[in-house]
Design a protein around this motif. Sequence first.
Motif, PDB file in Angstrom:
ATOM      1  N   THR A 100       0.961  -1.136   0.157  1.00  0.00           N
ATOM      2  CA  THR A 100      -0.019  -0.040  -0.178  1.00  0.00           C
ATOM      3  C   THR A 100       1.023   1.322   0.110  1.00  0.00           C
ATOM      4  O   THR A 100       0.796   2.099  -0.703  1.00  0.00           O
ATOM      5  N   GLU A 101       1.870   1.212   0.850  1.00  0.00           N
ATOM      6  CA  GLU A 101       2.836   2.440   0.762  1.00  0.00           C
ATOM      7  C   GLU A 101       3.445   2.648  -0.427  1.00  0.00           C
ATOM      8  O   GLU A 101       3.762   3.773  -0.731  1.00  0.00           O
ATOM      9  N   GLU A 102       4.029   1.409  -1.171  1.00  0.00           N
ATOM     10  CA  GLU A 102       4.551   1.592  -2.434  1.00  0.00           C
ATOM     11  C   GLU A 102       3.923   2.075  -3.231  1.00  0.00           C
ATOM     12  O   GLU A 102       4.003   3.001  -4.210  1.00  0.00           O
ATOM     13  N   PHE A 103       2.499   1.929  -3.488  1.00  0.00           N
ATOM     14  CA  PHE A 103       1.528   2.315  -4.450  1.00  0.00           C
ATOM     15  C   PHE A 103       1.272   3.743  -4.183  1.00  0.00           C
ATOM     16  O   PHE A 103       0.927   4.442  -5.237  1.00  0.00           O
ATOM     17  N   GLN A 104       1.146   3.949  -2.951  1.00  0.00           N
ATOM     18  CA  GLN A 104       0.932   5.552  -2.582  1.00  0.00           C
ATOM     19  C   GLN A 104       1.914   6.262  -3.150  1.00  0.00           C
ATOM     20  O   GLN A 104       1.567   7.340  -3.663  1.00  0.00           O
ATOM     21  N   LYS A 105       3.320   6.004  -2.990  1.00  0.00           N
ATOM     22  CA  LYS A 105       4.217   6.879  -3.477  1.00  0.00           C
ATOM     23  C   LYS A 105       4.128   6.889  -5.129  1.00  0.00           C
ATOM     24  O   LYS A 105       4.491   7.910  -5.580  1.00  0.00           O
ATOM     25  N   LYS A 106       4.044   5.903  -5.638  1.00  0.00           N
ATOM     26  CA  LYS A 106       3.983   5.844  -7.159  1.00  0.00           C
ATOM     27  C   LYS A 106       2.708   6.324  -7.672  1.00  0.00           C
ATOM     28  O   LYS A 106       2.960   7.324  -8.612  1.00  0.00           O
ATOM     29  N   GLN A 107       1.592   6.166  -7.350  1.00  0.00           N
ATOM     30  CA  GLN A 107       0.595   6.863  -7.836  1.00  0.00           C
ATOM     31  C   GLN A 107      -0.316   7.896  -7.155  1.00  0.00           C
ATOM     32  O   GLN A 107      -1.057   8.679  -7.714  1.00  0.00           O
ATOM     33  N   GLY A 108       0.028   8.161  -5.845  1.00  0.00           N
ATOM     34  CA  GLY A 108      -0.443   9.279  -5.316  1.00  0.00           C
ATOM     35  C   GLY A 108      -1.728   9.063  -4.694  1.00  0.00           C
ATOM     36  O   GLY A 108      -2.348  10.297  -4.359  1.00  0.00           O
ATOM     37  N   ARG A 109      -2.216   7.931  -4.583  1.00  0.00           N
ATOM     38  CA  ARG A 109      -3.663   7.678  -3.940  1.00  0.00           C
ATOM     39  C   ARG A 109      -3.546   6.154  -3.453  1.00  0.00           C
ATOM     40  O   ARG A 109      -2.528   5.359  -3.553  1.00  0.00           O
ATOM     41  N   ASP A 110      -4.606   5.930  -2.891  1.00  0.00           N
ATOM     42  CA  ASP A 110      -4.548   4.598  -2.315  1.00  0.00           C
ATOM     43  C   ASP A 110      -5.033   3.444  -3.221  1.00  0.00           C
ATOM     44  O   ASP A 110      -5.829   3.859  -3.933  1.00  0.00           O
ATOM     45  N   PRO A 111      -4.525   2.558  -2.876  1.00  0.00           N
ATOM     46  CA  PRO A 111      -5.021   1.376  -4.078  1.00  0.00           C
ATOM     47  C   PRO A 111      -6.272   0.846  -3.634  1.00  0.00           C
ATOM     48  O   PRO A 111      -6.753   0.851  -2.449  1.00  0.00           O
ATOM     49  N   THR A 112      -6.956   0.342  -4.695  1.00  0.00           N
ATOM     50  CA  THR A 112      -8.375  -0.470  -4.365  1.00  0.00           C
ATOM     51  C   THR A 112      -8.154  -1.665  -3.877  1.00  0.00           C
ATOM     52  O   THR A 112      -6.792  -2.130  -4.028  1.00  0.00           O
ATOM     53  N   ILE A 113      -8.773  -2.496  -3.025  1.00  0.00           N
ATOM     54  CA  ILE A 113      -8.656  -3.593  -2.680  1.00  0.00           C
ATOM     55  C   ILE A 113      -8.271  -4.758  -3.872  1.00  0.00           C
ATOM     56  O   ILE A 113      -7.619  -5.651  -3.625  1.00  0.00           O
ATOM     57  N   GLU A 114      -8.812  -4.438  -5.073  1.00  0.00           N
ATOM     58  CA  GLU A 114      -8.707  -5.465  -6.187  1.00  0.00           C
ATOM     59  C   GLU A 114      -7.096  -5.180  -6.669  1.00  0.00           C
ATOM     60  O   GLU A 114      -6.382  -6.053  -6.929  1.00  0.00           O
ATOM     61  N   GLU A 115      -6.580  -3.621  -6.733  1.00  0.00           N
ATOM     62  CA  GLU A 115      -5.335  -3.534  -6.943  1.00  0.00           C
ATOM     63  C   GLU A 115      -4.257  -3.910  -5.993  1.00  0.00           C
ATOM     64  O   GLU A 115      -3.229  -4.595  -6.363  1.00  0.00           O
ATOM     65  N   LEU A 116      -4.898  -4.012  -4.695  1.00  0.00           N
ATOM     66  CA  LEU A 116      -3.832  -4.499  -3.559  1.00  0.00           C
ATOM     67  C   LEU A 116      -3.870  -6.207  -3.575  1.00  0.00           C
ATOM     68  O   LEU A 116      -2.710  -6.464  -3.249  1.00  0.00           O
ATOM     69  N   ALA A 117      -4.850  -6.442  -3.723  1.00  0.00           N
ATOM     70  CA  ALA A 117      -4.886  -8.170  -3.804  1.00  0.00           C
ATOM     71  C   ALA A 117      -4.145  -8.601  -5.005  1.00  0.00           C
ATOM     72  O   ALA A 117      -3.255  -9.739  -5.007  1.00  0.00           O
ATOM     73  N   SER A 118      -4.173  -7.985  -6.057  1.00  0.00           N
ATOM     74  CA  SER A 118      -3.215  -8.278  -7.045  1.00  0.00           C
ATOM     75  C   SER A 118      -1.729  -8.256  -6.966  1.00  0.00           C
ATOM     76  O   SER A 118      -0.866  -9.037  -7.428  1.00  0.00           O
ATOM     77  N   ALA A 119      -1.523  -6.999  -6.124  1.00  0.00           N
ATOM     78  CA  ALA A 119      -0.044  -6.620  -5.675  1.00  0.00           C
ATOM     79  C   ALA A 119       0.657  -7.519  -4.833  1.00  0.00           C
ATOM     80  O   ALA A 119       1.738  -7.942  -4.970  1.00  0.00           O
ATOM     81  N   VAL A 120      -0.234  -8.386  -4.105  1.00  0.00           N
ATOM     82  CA  VAL A 120       0.227  -9.335  -3.125  1.00  0.00           C
ATOM     83  C   VAL A 120       0.074 -10.764  -3.563  1.00  0.00           C
ATOM     84  O   VAL A 120       0.508 -11.530  -2.853  1.00  0.00           O
ATOM     85  N   GLY A 121      -0.805 -10.732  -4.404  1.00  0.00           N
ATOM     86  CA  GLY A 121      -0.762 -12.306  -5.227  1.00  0.00           C
ATOM     87  C   GLY A 121      -1.975 -12.929  -4.716  1.00  0.00           C
ATOM     88  O   GLY A 121      -1.588 -14.302  -4.480  1.00  0.00           O
ATOM     89  N   VAL A 122      -3.023 -12.604  -4.075  1.00  0.00           N
ATOM     90  CA  VAL A 122      -4.074 -13.413  -3.389  1.00  0.00           C
ATOM     91  C   VAL A 122      -5.306 -12.837  -3.732  1.00  0.00           C
ATOM     92  O   VAL A 122      -5.475 -11.935  -4.431  1.00  0.00           O
ATOM     93  N   GLU A 123      -6.509 -13.798  -3.346  1.00  0.00           N
ATOM     94  CA  GLU A 123      -7.848 -13.414  -4.030  1.00  0.00           C
ATOM     95  C   GLU A 123      -8.178 -12.197  -2.889  1.00  0.00           C
ATOM     96  O   GLU A 123      -7.780 -11.909  -1.712  1.00  0.00           O
ATOM     97  N   ARG A 124      -9.203 -11.567  -3.428  1.00  0.00           N
ATOM     98  CA  ARG A 124      -9.735 -10.236  -2.519  1.00  0.00           C
ATOM     99  C   ARG A 124     -10.370 -10.797  -1.264  1.00  0.00           C
ATOM    100  O   ARG A 124     -10.158  -9.945  -0.462  1.00  0.00           O
ATOM    101  N   GLU A 125     -11.139 -11.862  -1.267  1.00  0.00           N
ATOM    102  CA  GLU A 125     -11.632 -12.105  -0.055  1.00  0.00           C
ATOM    103  C   GLU A 125     -10.318 -12.587   1.033  1.00  0.00           C
ATOM    104  O   GLU A 125     -10.565 -12.194   2.157  1.00  0.00           O
ATOM    105  N   GLU A 126      -9.325 -13.275   0.528  1.00  0.00           N
ATOM    106  CA  GLU A 126      -8.515 -13.557   1.774  1.00  0.00           C
ATOM    107  C   GLU A 126      -7.696 -12.324   2.115  1.00  0.00           C
ATOM    108  O   GLU A 126      -7.265 -12.475   3.285  1.00  0.00           O
ATOM    109  N   LEU A 127      -7.509 -11.382   1.085  1.00  0.00           N
ATOM    110  CA  LEU A 127      -6.814 -10.081   1.559  1.00  0.00           C
ATOM    111  C   LEU A 127      -7.712  -9.300   2.614  1.00  0.00           C
ATOM    112  O   LEU A 127      -7.331  -9.009   3.484  1.00  0.00           O
TER     113      LEU A 127
END
Length: 238
Positions: free
Chosen positions: A109-136
Amino acid sequence: MEEKLLLIEQAQAGDKNARDQVISGNLGLVWSIVRRFTGRGYEADDLFQLGCIGLIKAIDRFDSGFGVQFSTYAVPMITGEIKRFLRDDGMVKVSRSMKELAILARRKTEEFQKKQGRDPTIEELASAVGVEREELSAALESAAEVESLQQVIYQGDGGAITRMDRLEQEQDEQETLINRMTVYQLIAGLEDREQKLIVMRFFLDKTQTQVAMVLGMSQVQVSRMEKRILKKMRECMV
């Protein structure tokens, strides 16, 4: 009664058969206490094993000179063993994998915020960590619950008080209130003279001799009556 005391004495002297008999004869008592702690995220069988440890400690430490029945002495020992485990183990269980996932998600989340200037969506964060949305979502919620319970709500000279401390205190207060209500209900079901005896003996700390003078009885009669009343109250509780 004398037979039970003899078995306990034999158990304390190292007689395994006597110990097994005392334990088996009080397993119902252990289960009755375990039921008070169900619904807290632990298996009843695990709590039962803890209760049995408390029962064994009660067998080893009981003394007929205490002036109470063994079951009366054993209840706080059994309860204390279970409460100690719940307090030390914590009320919220989070697996190591869930904790690690929550930590990884925060870093991403911190890396995404620095690059994109906003908070990631749950789908974007789930993709970044490599798990399903429900598990995250489950991992983030578990971590948030633990943090909430560890939050300091009061800071004084005596140290910090967390939400966990306050919750445990409220549970203890509620249990104390329930126990008092149970006792009052039992007393209310006694006859007038029986009520007076119990109140004087256990609430006003009067001796049996003092109670005898008030009720116009002998000390021996008071002693017998007291035992009969306590037996009746215990039977009502069971």
